[in-house]
Write a protein that holds these residues in place. Structure first.
Motif, PDB file in Angstrom:
ATOM      1  N   ALA A 165     -19.412  15.754  18.334  1.00  6.75           N
ATOM      2  CA  ALA A 165     -17.966  15.976  18.309  1.00  6.75           C
ATOM      3  C   ALA A 165     -17.229  14.766  17.750  1.00  6.75           C
ATOM      4  CB  ALA A 165     -17.466  16.308  19.713  1.00  6.75           C
ATOM      5  N   ALA A 166     -17.626  13.562  18.188  1.00 13.75           N
ATOM      6  CA  ALA A 166     -16.952  12.350  17.722  1.00 13.75           C
ATOM      7  C   ALA A 166     -17.140  12.147  16.225  1.00 13.75           C
ATOM      8  CB  ALA A 166     -17.479  11.140  18.494  1.00 13.75           C
ATOM      9  N   LEU A 167     -18.344  12.410  15.741  1.00 11.97           N
ATOM     10  CA  LEU A 167     -18.603  12.216  14.320  1.00 11.97           C
ATOM     11  C   LEU A 167     -17.941  13.295  13.475  1.00 11.97           C
ATOM     12  CD1 LEU A 167     -22.317  11.101  14.620  1.00 11.97           C
ATOM     13  CD2 LEU A 167     -20.373   9.686  13.967  1.00 11.97           C
ATOM     14  N   LEU A 168     -17.787  14.484  14.043  1.00 15.75           N
ATOM     15  CA  LEU A 168     -17.025  15.515  13.327  1.00 15.75           C
ATOM     16  C   LEU A 168     -15.548  15.134  13.243  1.00 15.75           C
ATOM     17  CD1 LEU A 168     -18.610  18.840  14.658  1.00 15.75           C
ATOM     18  CD2 LEU A 168     -18.856  17.811  12.394  1.00 15.75           C
ATOM     19  N   VAL A 169     -15.037  14.512  14.306  1.00 19.49           N
ATOM     20  CA  VAL A 169     -13.664  13.998  14.257  1.00 19.49           C
ATOM     21  C   VAL A 169     -13.519  12.992  13.121  1.00 19.49           C
ATOM     22  CG1 VAL A 169     -11.960  12.580  15.470  1.00 19.49           C
ATOM     23  CG2 VAL A 169     -13.142  14.414  16.682  1.00 19.49           C
ATOM     24  N   LEU A 170     -14.530  12.134  12.967  1.00 22.72           N
ATOM     25  CA  LEU A 170     -14.506  11.140  11.888  1.00 22.72           C
ATOM     26  C   LEU A 170     -14.450  11.834  10.527  1.00 22.72           C
ATOM     27  CD1 LEU A 170     -14.844   8.287  10.696  1.00 22.72           C
ATOM     28  CD2 LEU A 170     -17.322   8.569  10.992  1.00 22.72           C
ATOM     29  N   VAL A 171     -15.272  12.855  10.348  1.00 19.11           N
ATOM     30  CA  VAL A 171     -15.293  13.577   9.070  1.00 19.11           C
ATOM     31  C   VAL A 171     -13.923  14.194   8.787  1.00 19.11           C
ATOM     32  CG1 VAL A 171     -16.298  15.551   7.863  1.00 19.11           C
ATOM     33  CG2 VAL A 171     -17.768  14.031   9.190  1.00 19.11           C
ATOM     34  N   GLY A 182      -9.152  21.899   3.649  1.00 20.41           N
ATOM     35  CA  GLY A 182      -8.824  23.272   3.305  1.00 20.41           C
ATOM     36  C   GLY A 182      -9.901  24.205   3.799  1.00 20.41           C
ATOM     37  N   ALA A 183      -9.810  25.471   3.412  1.00 22.93           N
ATOM     38  CA  ALA A 183     -10.793  26.456   3.856  1.00 22.93           C
ATOM     39  C   ALA A 183     -12.195  26.093   3.373  1.00 22.93           C
ATOM     40  CB  ALA A 183     -10.399  27.845   3.354  1.00 22.93           C
ATOM     41  N   SER A 184     -12.296  25.611   2.144  1.00 20.77           N
ATOM     42  CA  SER A 184     -13.620  25.269   1.595  1.00 20.77           C
ATOM     43  C   SER A 184     -14.263  24.127   2.375  1.00 20.77           C
ATOM     44  CB  SER A 184     -13.500  24.890   0.122  1.00 20.77           C
ATOM     45  OG  SER A 184     -12.658  23.749  -0.031  1.00 20.77           O
ATOM     46  N   PHE A 185     -13.456  23.189   2.868  1.00 23.56           N
ATOM     47  CA  PHE A 185     -13.989  22.074   3.653  1.00 23.56           C
ATOM     48  C   PHE A 185     -14.650  22.577   4.927  1.00 23.56           C
ATOM     49  CE2 PHE A 185     -13.124  19.371   7.361  1.00 23.56           C
ATOM     50  CZ  PHE A 185     -13.867  18.246   7.030  1.00 23.56           C
ATOM     51  N   TRP A 186     -13.964  23.457   5.657  1.00 23.53           N
ATOM     52  CA  TRP A 186     -14.506  23.952   6.920  1.00 23.53           C
ATOM     53  C   TRP A 186     -15.723  24.842   6.691  1.00 23.53           C
ATOM     54  CZ3 TRP A 186     -13.055  21.469  10.992  1.00 23.53           C
ATOM     55  CH2 TRP A 186     -11.783  20.893  11.045  1.00 23.53           C
ATOM     56  N   VAL A 187     -15.681  25.673   5.675  1.00 25.08           N
ATOM     57  CA  VAL A 187     -16.825  26.545   5.381  1.00 25.08           C
ATOM     58  C   VAL A 187     -18.053  25.708   5.034  1.00 25.08           C
ATOM     59  CG1 VAL A 187     -17.742  28.258   3.764  1.00 25.08           C
ATOM     60  CG2 VAL A 187     -15.430  28.518   4.674  1.00 25.08           C
ATOM     61  N   THR A 188     -17.856  24.693   4.195  1.00 26.64           N
ATOM     62  CA  THR A 188     -18.980  23.835   3.796  1.00 26.64           C
ATOM     63  C   THR A 188     -19.550  23.085   4.986  1.00 26.64           C
ATOM     64  OG1 THR A 188     -18.004  23.548   1.594  1.00 26.64           O
ATOM     65  CG2 THR A 188     -19.687  21.957   2.273  1.00 26.64           C
ATOM     66  N   LEU A 189     -18.659  22.551   5.839  1.00 21.30           N
ATOM     67  CA  LEU A 189     -19.113  21.789   6.998  1.00 21.30           C
ATOM     68  C   LEU A 189     -19.901  22.668   7.967  1.00 21.30           C
ATOM     69  CD1 LEU A 189     -19.099  19.156   8.632  1.00 21.30           C
ATOM     70  CD2 LEU A 189     -16.923  19.889   9.642  1.00 21.30           C
ATOM     71  N   LEU A 190     -19.357  23.826   8.312  1.00 19.00           N
ATOM     72  CA  LEU A 190     -20.040  24.711   9.259  1.00 19.00           C
ATOM     73  C   LEU A 190     -21.349  25.234   8.691  1.00 19.00           C
ATOM     74  CD1 LEU A 190     -16.980  26.719  10.660  1.00 19.00           C
ATOM     75  CD2 LEU A 190     -18.246  24.857  11.765  1.00 19.00           C
ATOM     76  N   VAL A 242     -23.139  14.762   8.992  1.00 17.46           N
ATOM     77  CA  VAL A 242     -23.055  14.152  10.316  1.00 17.46           C
ATOM     78  C   VAL A 242     -23.908  12.892  10.315  1.00 17.46           C
ATOM     79  CG1 VAL A 242     -22.628  16.332  11.499  1.00 17.46           C
ATOM     80  CG2 VAL A 242     -24.970  15.549  11.210  1.00 17.46           C
ATOM     81  N   GLU A 243     -23.783  12.117  11.388  1.00 15.75           N
ATOM     82  CA  GLU A 243     -24.494  10.842  11.462  1.00 15.75           C
ATOM     83  C   GLU A 243     -26.002  11.072  11.607  1.00 15.75           C
ATOM     84  OE1 GLU A 243     -24.597   6.775  11.181  1.00 15.75           O
ATOM     85  OE2 GLU A 243     -22.908   8.137  10.884  1.00 15.75           O
ATOM     86  N   ALA A 244     -26.771  10.121  11.072  1.00 11.89           N
ATOM     87  CA  ALA A 244     -28.236  10.242  11.066  1.00 11.89           C
ATOM     88  C   ALA A 244     -28.818  10.312  12.471  1.00 11.89           C
ATOM     89  CB  ALA A 244     -28.844   9.066  10.300  1.00 11.89           C
ATOM     90  N   ILE A 245     -28.147   9.686  13.464  1.00 15.11           N
ATOM     91  CA  ILE A 245     -28.689   9.690  14.821  1.00 15.11           C
ATOM     92  C   ILE A 245     -28.774  11.105  15.393  1.00 15.11           C
ATOM     93  CG2 ILE A 245     -28.010   7.333  15.383  1.00 15.11           C
ATOM     94  CD1 ILE A 245     -25.522   8.447  16.733  1.00 15.11           C
TER      95      ILE A 245
END
Length: 672
Positions: A165-171, A182-190, A242-245
């Motif tokens: 969650a914290a690293l997604l906040v960073l992104v 935008g919509a493309s950002f969320w679709v790509t991330l998920l 997301v972070e490598a950890i």
């Protein structure tokens, strides 16, 4: 010839690693003498030898790279060593604590940082630093053997929630700052996260099983595969955004059941991490600290505010979640110790924030001080609570440690395959055993060691970890029983010809001698084919008595595991329409299994229902009437079929179960 002392900072590989290994050797010894956690000592030593104090070695380069590898390794070990049964039992606890230890610091810190004069988006970024955490104190709990307690399992499980969650906040913060949400950002991330989870949680275990049962039978090759899986998973996580950890932790979870606790593979993984990579990570964290910043009032003021904010928020989250979950003070302290340290995700977030211009250099220096203080504080707390943490009384599974005496070369492969099938389901270890008499010479021992190594390879090829033994004892039965006790065996797999001769009935054979004293369940196999075409389980009303029910459950468990491994069908032949048998079959094998009732003597009925290639599984009572009666008659009636007899002497105690625990019986034999 003049002697040239090395220039500082050290750059030659010999001097750099000599210094680092000297620190890793001396600091834990000194820390133990002064009663300071070794983690604290290594961090302080890193500060001392780092570029901001003595300047003996630079952090940039090899130290930074190996330190990052150490952090990934720490997260990987947390995933591999996580008690999945304990985690499943407390997964709701992990969810509660994961949400609390993320939401509470975010809520408190966003308001507090904004009040310090930062912009709203910078406040969210800095708050995400305190919402994440690093399992820096986890090695201390491993050292005291409390890593399987519910508080640790809950905290480790919460890590994946809060750090993700914290690293997604960073992104999202970086995207918002760049105006790219935008919509493309969320679709790509998920989509990328879904692909990552599918690859690591589904694809990696399948690949690992295929590799381990194929070309990966050598332990060195297996070790290399595990390291590849770790670092490749970390790389894939970064590709997913997301972070490598997170990737390292998921890789550990994926391989959890394939790396048994106590196995040689686990020992090698723990050795590499505990003696090299994790200490290097701690030293590299210490090198981040610049004591000179303490002289800057502005930086020091920000640091004090951040430290109070981070520690208070994490403590409140641990206390709140602990009260909701009904944990005691020690467990709450453990949750705080594991969730309060700021290192990996914090450092990644703050550097990204500096690079995009959201924060200044004074803030970066203040955050580095937060990393130092939180690491030292939580390490000290962990050192106080780890020894006092309740140790769970974990029930042992039937496949934890499967001992297999191997005497005849022609029977080794089927017996070891059976043992590996039983062990693999419970992430256990197979122990191929050869017992020699006191008269054995060095040549005989050397010959048996070669044979035992071959037996190890057979078990490894079947997909289980293995550790062979050559033992010298007074008698074969004594050697078998002593090995079961000394290695905390959970199941004994023995070869059996299918009946008892007149001489063995009079004087007692090896099987009879072991049967009378075995503290664990037994599977006796007359096996020629290690790949059955089907399984016929023959049960009777005698198997539903207090003395026979455990043997029935063991037989059903063995039949279920063998059937799944070989992808064959299980058929049940019962002597009567018995409700208990039907319930046990339903629980172990499912409703689709056909139960045929034949009221004739089991050995006679079996001859009419057996099919060529069948493995016949027979549960019997743990006495001579079972072994020399039902089992022997079955062996003589079906001379051309493989036979597996399941019995459990512990079933004489009504509460005992072959799938629950063997600890009590083993401890009683050890005390005797």
């Amino acid at each position: 010839m003049p002697i040239h002392l090395p220039d500082l900072p050290l750059t030659h590989a010999g001097w750099v690693f000599a210094l680092l290994f000297a620190v890793m050797l001396v600091v834990p010894i000194v820390a133990e003498r002064v009663r300071v956690p070794a983690i604290v000592g290594l961090i302080l030593a890193g500060t001392l030898i780092g570029p901001t104090v003595l300047g003996l070695v630079e952090r940039a380069g090899a130290v930074e790279l190996l330190g990052s590898a150490g952090l990934l390794y720490l997260m990987f070990l947390a995933g591999v060593e996580l008690d999945l049964e304990e985690f499943k039992a407390h997964r709701k606890d992990s969810l509660v604590f994961g949400v609390a230890t993320f939401a509470v610091p975010m809520a408190i810190s966003v308001v507090a940082v904004w009040a310090l004069g930062y912009s709203p988006i910078a406040a969210v970024l800095i708050a995400s630093c305190w919402a994440s955490h690093t399992l820096l104190a986890y090695p201390l709990f491993r050292r005291f053997g409390t890593q399987s307690s519910r508080a640790v399992a809950t905290s480790v499980g919460a890590t994946i929630i809060t750090d993700t969650a914290a690293l997604l906040v960073l992104v999202v913060v970086v995207a918002v700052n760049g105006g790219d949400v935008g919509a493309s950002f969320w679709v790509t991330l998920l989509l990328s996260l879904a692909v990552l989870l599918a690859l690591l949680m589904v694809g990696l275990p399948i690949l690992a099983r295929w590799f381990f049962t194929g070309i990966g039978q050598d332990r060195g090759v297996r070790f290399g595969f595990v390291l590849f899986a770790l670092f490749a998973s970390a790389g894939l996580a970064e590709l997913a955004g997301v972070e490598a950890i997170i990737g390292a932790f998921l890789a550990g979870l994926s391989l959890n059941r394939l790396v048994p606790a106590g196995s040689l593979l686990m020992e090698r993984l723990e050795f590499l991490g505990g003696q090299l990579l994790i200490p290097l990570f701690l030293i590299s964290v210490g090198m981040l600290v610049d004591p000179a910043v303490l002289a800057d009032p502005a930086t020091l003021g920000i640091a004090v505010a951040f430290i109070a904010m981070a520690l208070a928020a994490k403590f409140v989250a641990a206390w709140l979640a602990g009260r909701i979950l009904g944990y005691d003070r020690t467990e709450i302290g453990a949750m705080f110790a594991l969730s309060g340290a700021q290192a990996a995700a914090t450092l990644a977030a703050i550097i990204v924030g500096f690079d995009v211009g959201l924060i200044d250099a004074d803030t970066v220096n203040a955050v580095v001080l937060v990393i130092l203080v939180t690491c030292l504080t939580t390490s000290w707390v962990a050192g106080e609570v780890a020894p006092r943490l309740p140790r769970p009384d974990k029930p042992r599974m039937v496949g934890d440690v499967v001992v297999v005496p191997v005497a005849r070369p022609e029977s080794r492969l089927p017996l070891l395959t059976l043992a590996a099938i039983m062990a693999a389901r419970d992430s256990g270890t197979v122990v191929p055993l050869t017992v020699l008499g006191p008269e054995a010479d060095q040549a005989a021992v050397a010959e048996m060691q070669v044979a035992t190594a071959e037996s190890e390879q057979m078990a490894l090829a079947a997909g289980a970890e293995a550790h062979g033994l050559v033992r010298i004892d007074a008698t074969p039965s004594a050697g078998i029983l002593h090995t079961v006790v000394e290695h905390r065996g959970s199941l004994l797999v023995l070869g059996w010809k299918g009946w008892t001769s007149a001489r063995e009935a009079l004087f007692g054979g090896i099987v009879d001698q072991v049967l009378t004293e075995a503290p664990v369940p037994l599977l006796l196999g007359r096996l020629a084919n290690h790949q059955p075409r089907g399984i016929l389980l023959v049960a009777s009303s005698a198997n539903t008595t207090p003395a026979g029910i455990s043997g029935l459950r063991l037989a059903l468990a063995a039949a279920a595991r063998i059937a799944k491994h070989h992808q064959v069908e299980v058929r049940v032949l019962a002597g009567s329409e018995d409700r208990v048998i039907r319930e046990e079959v339903l629980r172990a094998l499912g409703a689709e299994v056909v139960i045929t009732v034949d009221e004739r003597r089991p050995s006679i009925a079996a001859r009419d229902h057996v099919i060529d290639g069948d493995l016949v599984v027979v549960p019997v009572k743990p006495d001579r009437s079972g072994l020399n009666g039902v089992a022997a008659r079955m062996g003589r009636a079906l001379p051309d079929h493989d036979l597996l007899v399941a019995l459990d002497a512990r079933s004489l105690v009504p509460e005992a179960s072959p799938l629950d625990t063997t600890t009590t019986a083993v401890e009683q034999v050890a005390k005797a």
